[in-house]
Design a protein around this motif. Structure first.
Motif, PDB file in Angstrom:
ATOM      1  N   ALA A  42      38.960 -33.371  -7.940  1.00  0.00           N
ATOM      2  CA  ALA A  42      40.102 -33.456  -7.027  1.00  0.00           C
ATOM      3  C   ALA A  42      40.418 -32.059  -6.510  1.00  0.00           C
ATOM      4  O   ALA A  42      39.974 -31.050  -7.073  1.00  0.00           O
ATOM      5  CB  ALA A  42      41.315 -34.064  -7.730  1.00  0.00           C
ATOM      6  N   PHE A  43      41.205 -32.008  -5.430  1.00  0.00           N
ATOM      7  CA  PHE A  43      41.573 -30.714  -4.867  1.00  0.00           C
ATOM      8  C   PHE A  43      42.938 -30.822  -4.201  1.00  0.00           C
ATOM      9  O   PHE A  43      43.446 -31.912  -3.914  1.00  0.00           O
ATOM     10  CB  PHE A  43      40.544 -30.247  -3.832  1.00  0.00           C
ATOM     11  N   TYR A  44      43.549 -29.647  -3.955  1.00  0.00           N
ATOM     12  CA  TYR A  44      44.716 -29.573  -3.074  1.00  0.00           C
ATOM     13  C   TYR A  44      44.645 -28.289  -2.279  1.00  0.00           C
ATOM     14  O   TYR A  44      43.957 -27.322  -2.648  1.00  0.00           O
ATOM     15  CB  TYR A  44      46.045 -29.682  -3.833  1.00  0.00           C
ATOM     16  N   VAL A  45      45.354 -28.274  -1.156  1.00  0.00           N
ATOM     17  CA  VAL A  45      45.483 -27.085  -0.329  1.00  0.00           C
ATOM     18  C   VAL A  45      46.903 -27.049   0.227  1.00  0.00           C
ATOM     19  O   VAL A  45      47.443 -28.069   0.656  1.00  0.00           O
ATOM     20  CB  VAL A  45      44.435 -27.059   0.807  1.00  0.00           C
ATOM     21  N   SER A  46      47.518 -25.889   0.199  1.00  0.00           N
ATOM     22  CA  SER A  46      48.897 -25.713   0.657  1.00  0.00           C
ATOM     23  C   SER A  46      48.961 -24.503   1.575  1.00  0.00           C
ATOM     24  O   SER A  46      48.278 -23.498   1.349  1.00  0.00           O
ATOM     25  CB  SER A  46      49.831 -25.507  -0.542  1.00  0.00           C
ATOM     26  N   PHE A  47      49.788 -24.611   2.621  1.00  0.00           N
ATOM     27  CA  PHE A  47      50.004 -23.490   3.533  1.00  0.00           C
ATOM     28  C   PHE A  47      51.463 -23.504   3.960  1.00  0.00           C
ATOM     29  O   PHE A  47      52.019 -24.567   4.265  1.00  0.00           O
ATOM     30  CB  PHE A  47      49.113 -23.583   4.764  1.00  0.00           C
TER      31      PHE A  47
END
Length: 682
Positions: free
Chosen positions: A176-181
């Motif tokens: 799984a992964f996440y990305v935040s900006f």
């Protein structure tokens, strides 16, 4: 840099703030808010999201912990940083998931982390494990949660001061992964809050940050993580040519500019064995630092760090052994110019820069350093436990190497009371690379060091209430000071020495801290703390001994949070602290250029350094959260008021051109400041 920082706090709160968030993330089932550790405190961020005065930023909860003061220089900037038990705010070690970051706090005072990703943070305040080195102040460990492999999350964050998104997704049953900006929005309206007409924003204050993590459960015993993070902050100020700032210092005519950013990419392998857990990581950290303070000083540096790290834990029946090593290779390509006026504001008021010669240099610093450690904890008897550790740290800069012993012993007086005694020696290598350059700095400078003693009593009381009492003593040596023989203070004054800085100053800090913590039960939690401390510095080059800028003898905090019913949750945070130290101006002497009848600027004469102190300061922040349904989705509406009863604390004195008059500049906010926000879970 006084004007910028009076306005920057406005970027963290507006009169009305609305956050719109969409998320599948479920609330963590956390019941621990503060966990007492042998060498510090561990904080659950889940509940701190609703703590008043934090702006939904868990790391702002550091302000309410014992041993922490906010170090805001008398000039008003940069934004306050935590200073721990009498050490400088630059003496802290910050690690995120065990990795080094470029910096942790933005220019608006908020951290660089998306609060939805922060799982917990831990504060270590003295004589901590040999696993952590290169710090004399404190160790702040932030843990970001792993991606959720069960349910996806799509979060949109909109507010008056920041916007961004969080995307989280499972790729398979074991990946799984996440990305935040996120990016600040204050540059769109900050000019509306300017009350001082002596300056303007050539580039309004902005900041942004991002985090990304990919996790792969390779098999039952191994986990691979890929992570990336970064942040950027920048601002540029133009001073009014007829304003008081240039009138007091002509070298500021070209204005000020500050920019910094970093990018971090890391891969780590975590192995779970039958008796040993191992973690190996490789981290590439790139940074840029730009600073321009008129003609006084300019700094532009590209910094690259390659960091190899291994951490291991062996668990036996009667003891636990931690061991590991870190190797760091650093390259600094820099451009420095300005005036050869050495100054360290922790020890002095800076003389006028105008009389010092100009310099310009360009170069590269290459530094390698290492840290190897082993730390053993175990039981001697049923009532007696121990900690024994040793660290070896070193760098090829001046061929420095040091041995750092750490010792601790704990004795159970009874089932509810434990007495602890800890001792440690710590060092901090110079990472403000300006001090190591050939012309402006002094390449021979070596690490500062401290000896730290902590005597504590941990007590478990009724109804989930814990009491911690700690006495601490810290002795500091090898602190960097400017050489007064290298300072030109008048038109005909000539520097008598080429040694601009020396590492000969010392200091000490001692005090007592009491913390009462109520775990989450019966629908409420909270803590109360009170601390008394004394922090002093000695400068042998000037034969001065004085109270440090971090000397705020009394600091008290009270935090309460109560779940009223299934819909309402209310909280309050109250803080009291002694007034900050400052150095008043006694008089001023005009300086006139040859052939001119008018003074170009005035040279102030100061009283003894940090000889005066402002009155005590206290402030109350409150917050209420209301859980409801909005268009069929779970929603949380919150109301918050900072500085409820309009308490005011002087931050600095704004003198006019000849220092005959001044205006008081107050810490933000100096009036009640309400906000409102909403989160929606889809």
């Amino acid at each position: 840099m006084n004007k910028m920082t009076r306005l920057l706090p406005l970027t963290i709160c507006a009169l009305a703030v609305i956050n719109a968030q969409a998320s599948d993330e479920k609330e963590l089932e956390e019941i621990t808010v503060i966990a007492v550790k042998p060498d510090g405190l561990k904080i659950s961020s889940d509940k701190l999201l609703s703590l008043p005065g934090t702006g939904n930023d868990p790391l702002k909860g550091l302000e309410a912990l014992p041993g922490v003061v906010l170090a805001t220089p008398a000039t008003g900037g940069p934004v306050a940083q935590p200073a721990i038990r009498g050490s400088s705010s630059n003496d802290n070690l910050y690690l995120t998931d065990g990795l080094e970051m470029g910096y942790v706090f933005h220019n608006d005072g908020l951290s660089v982390y998306n609060p939805l990703l922060v799982e917990s943070f831990e504060l270590k305040t003295g004589a901590w494990s040999s696993q952590y080195a290169n710090a004399n102040g404190g160790v702040i460990l932030t843990n970001l949660r792993d991606p959720n492999g069960v349910e996806p999350a799509r979060v949109i964050d909109l507010s008056f001061f920041r916007s961004g998104f969080l995307y989280e997704q499972a790729l398979s049953s074991n990946a799984a992964f996440y990305v935040s900006f996120r990016e600040s929005l204050v540059h769109t309206y900050v000019d509306n809050f300017i009350e001082d007409e002596d300056f303007s924003f050539a580039v309004p204050p902005r900041n942004r940050d991002y985090q990304a993590k990919f996790i792969w459960d390779f098999d039952a015993n191994n986990i691979i993580r890929f992570s990336a993070s970064g942040a950027k902050d920048y601002i540029e100020i133009a001073f009014d040519q007829d304003g008081r700032d240039i009138a007091k210092n002509p070298d500021l005519a070209s204005g000020e500019r500050y920019q910094t950013y970093y990018h971090s990419q890391a891969v780590s392998l975590q192995h779970f064995g039958d008796v040993i857990e191992a973690n190996f990581s490789v981290n590439l950290l790139t940074q840029n630092q730009q600073e321009r303070e008129g003609e006084v000083f300019r700094w532009d540096a590209d910094i690259t760090k390659l960091i190899f790290k291994t951490e291991n834990q062996y668990v036996a029946e009667s003891f636990t052994l931690n061991f590991g090593a870190i190797y760091r290779d650093t390259s600094v390509d820099y451009l420095a110019s300005g005036r050869l006026m050495p100054c360290n504001t922790e020890f002095e008021m800076c003389p006028p820069s105008y009389f010092s010669p100009k310099f310009n240099e360009q170069g590269t610093l290459t530094i390698s350093d290492y840290h190897a450690y082993t730390h053993l904890t175990g039981q001697i008897t049923a009532k007696l436990d121990y900690q024994i550790g040793i660290a070896v740290v070193g760098t090829d800069n001046n061929s420095q190497s040091y041995v750092e012993p750490r010792l601790g012993i704990g004795f159970d007086l009874d089932d509810n009371h434990t007495l602890r005694l800890n001792y440690g020696i710590h060092h901090t290598f110079i990472d403000d690379y300006q001090f190591l350059t050939a012309q402006y700095g002094e390449p021979s400078l070596e690490a500062s060091n401290s000896s730290q003693w902590v005597l504590g009593l941990d007590s478990q009381l009724a109804d989930g209430i814990a009491l911690r009492t700690e006495l601490f003593y810290k002795e500091l040596k090898n602190l960097v000071v400017a050489n007064p023989q290298a300072q030109a203070r008048s038109e005909n004054d000539v520097a008598l020495s080429d040694l601009l800085f020396d590492d000969v100053a010392s200091g000490e800090a001692y005090g007592i801290e009491i913390l009462v913590n109520k775990q989450l039960s019966n629908d409420w939690f909270g803590w109360a703390s009170i601390a008394y401390s004394k922090t002093e510095r000695k400068n042998p080059l000037t034969a001065e001994a004085f109270n440090s800028e971090f000397d705020l003898p009394w600091v008290a905090n009270l935090v309460l949070d109560y779940k009223w019913n299934d819909h309402w949750q209310v909280g309050a945070k109250w803080r009291f602290q002694s007034g900050r130290r400052y150095t008043p101006v006694l008089s001023a002497q005009p300086y006139k250029e040859t052939g001119s009848q008018n003074a170009l600027f005035y040279i102030p004469k100061y009283s003894e350094f940090n000889s005066s102190q402002w009155s005590n300061y206290h402030r109350l922040d409150i917050r209420a959260d209301y859980k409801t349904q909005l268009y069929g989705f779970d929603a949380n509406l919150y109301f918050e008021v900072l500085n409820v009863y309009a308490s005011r604390a002087v931050q600095e004195l704004e003198y006019n051109q000849d220092y005959s008059e001044f205006e008081k500049d107050y810490q933000f906010p100096d009036m009640p400041l309400p906000s409102i926000g909403i989160t929606i879970n889809f």
